[in-house]
Design an enzyme around this catalytic site. Structure first.
Site, mmCIF file in Angstrom:
data_model
loop_
_atom_site.group_PDB
_atom_site.id
_atom_site.type_symbol
_atom_site.label_atom_id
_atom_site.label_comp_id
_atom_site.label_asym_id
_atom_site.label_seq_id
_atom_site.Cartn_x
_atom_site.Cartn_y
_atom_site.Cartn_z
ATOM 1 N N ASP A 169 -5.078 -1.441 5.727
ATOM 2 C CA ASP A 169 -5.743 -2.451 4.905
ATOM 3 C C ASP A 169 -4.852 -3.667 4.699
ATOM 4 O O ASP A 169 -5.240 -4.805 4.932
ATOM 5 C CB ASP A 169 -6.108 -1.862 3.537
ATOM 6 C CG ASP A 169 -7.113 -0.739 3.644
ATOM 7 O OD1 ASP A 169 -7.591 -0.471 4.763
ATOM 8 O OD2 ASP A 169 -7.407 -0.113 2.607
ATOM 9 N N ASP B 65 -4.851 6.168 9.783
ATOM 10 C CA ASP B 65 -3.693 5.264 9.613
ATOM 11 C C ASP B 65 -2.531 5.944 8.895
ATOM 12 O O ASP B 65 -1.398 5.525 9.051
ATOM 13 C CB ASP B 65 -4.065 3.925 8.965
ATOM 14 C CG ASP B 65 -4.479 4.014 7.511
ATOM 15 O OD1 ASP B 65 -4.902 5.099 7.065
ATOM 16 O OD2 ASP B 65 -4.374 2.985 6.822
HETATM 17 MG MG MG Z 1 -8.483 0.265 -1.739
#
Ligand code: MG
Ligand code: ADP
Length: 367
Positions: free
Chosen positions: A154, A19
């Site tokens: 995330d 990512d």
């Molecule tokens: Mg983390």
């Protein structure tokens, strides 16, 4: 009046360390959450408490300093600072953090905390927030205030996740594709219960290795801005220009990007054997080329395969934390018992095992 927001942890099915290279990832949000309840104050101070830590934190919204201190509240301070910088006028508040996301286990308790804090602070202003903007603000907070130069995966999945779906995310364009998870399988997370000291520093080291690879290749191949732009053929043609370590780091990222796209296709076609073998190839690449596994993660993967998983791999940054395992839904109880027994035999640790339900992203919740 008080209010609360909750944000889930996440597990990445495949696409590790891609990512921050503009690549592809495939996370799901899990049914473990961090919640932040908020009581407005009349001043411009945030007083933050967490059930997980003894020390509270006091943050003056009119004088937020920069930089990591190592205190858990760096994430809270960071999110508040970035949101204010983005033009949101926040109010003072008492914040209370509660969580059942294991901390430091690779299930992104940090993004869950950031996004829940961001949701609560913005929710209290009464303004509808844009989920992508919140994810980007939380990522910047983690870079500047916690000192981890994380990619967007995330925060993005923690903001956008949908129940019963994996998210195929192009981290360059932020294009999302939702892939329904088949009923006949479960994704099971196995926590090695270890975290090696290297985990923090190695992350930024690997990122620097990738950047060195991009510089060397870009000097020879026009149009290369990130490892995303490097095909396996380009990498092989330029192998001589790269020191062996940098070459292997790049090879992991380049092959992992291809595996994510293949895995998305396999999941759509319900080809679980193919998905499982891609997970296996991902783990070996992380272990041998990217060198972010550890004996406990390798033992857990080996135990899972012996216990009948379709596939198993380390997930998260590495050096401890969790594996993710693709298991037939009807075999989950048997899998749990067998993987736990075998891992205990290998390492002397009893693992925590979570059967995940793919959950939705940040949302308001009862106080
Ligand atoms: Mg983390
Ligand atoms: P991971 O995201 O894999 O769980 P990180 O090291 O990125 O691990 O983030 C863990 C850090 O996030 C903790 O050290 C702490 O500073 C912060 N954190 C996470 N959850 C909480 C919580 N419930 N309360 C307070 N701080 C938390």
């Amino acid at each position: 009046m008080g209010r609360a927001y909750r944000a889930p942890g996440r597990v990445n099915l495949i696409g590790e360390h891609t990512d921050y290279n503009d690549g592809f990832v495939m996370p799901v949000a899990i049914d473990r959450h961090t919640s932040v309840s908020l009581e407005p104050r009349t001043d411009r101070r945030l007083i933050a408490r967490s059930d997980a830590y003894r020390d509270p934190a006091e943050i003056d919204l009119d004088a937020i300093g920069g930089g990591p201190t190592g205190h858990w509240s760096d994430y809270v301070r960071g999110v508040a600072a970035v949101l204010e910088r983005d033009g949101h006028r926040l109010g003072g508040a008492d914040l209370r953090v509660r969580s059942d996301v294991p901390i430091g286990a690779g299930l992104s308790s940090s993004a869950a905390l950031e996004v829940a804090v961001g949701g609560a602070l913005l929710g209290a202003t009464g303004i509808d927030f844009d989920r992508t903007a919140l994810a980007l603000a939380c990522q910047r907070a983690e870079h500047e205030f916690a000192g981890t130069r994380c990619g967007i995966m995330d925060q993005f999945v923690v903001c956008h996740a949908r129940p019963d779906h994996a998210l195929l995310l192009d981290t360059r364009t932020l294009e999302m594709k939702w892939i329904p998870l088949p009923d006949q399988v479960a994704f099971v997370v196995c926590n090695t219960m270890t975290r090696h000291a290297l985990a923090g520093s190695a992350y930024n080291d690997r990122r620097a290795d990738c950047e060195a690879g991009v510089r060397a290749i870009a000097a020879r191949v026009p149009g290369v801005r990130a490892l995303r732009d490097v095909t396996p053929a380009i990498l092989e043609t330029n192998r001589a220009a790269l020191p062996d370590r940098i070459y292997r780091r790049c090879r992991h990222v380049v092959t992992e990007n291809a595996r994510v796209l293949d895995a998305a296709r396999s999941l759509e076609e319900r080809d679980l054997d193919a998905f499982g073998s891609l997970m296996g190839a991902s783990h070996r690449s992380l272990r041998d080329d990217y060198e972010v596994s550890c004996p406990e993660l390798d033992a857990m993967v080996e135990s899972a395969l012996a216990a009948g998983a379709y596939g198993a791999r380390m997930t998260g940054g590495g050096f401890g934390g969790c594996t993710v395992n693709l298991v037939a839904a009807g075999a989950v109880d048997d899998f749990r018992a067998r993987v736990a027994g075998r891992y205990l035999e290998h390492t002397g640790h009893t693992p925590d095992i979570y059967v995940c339900t793919a959950s939705r992203g940040v949302e308001a919740c009862p106080l």
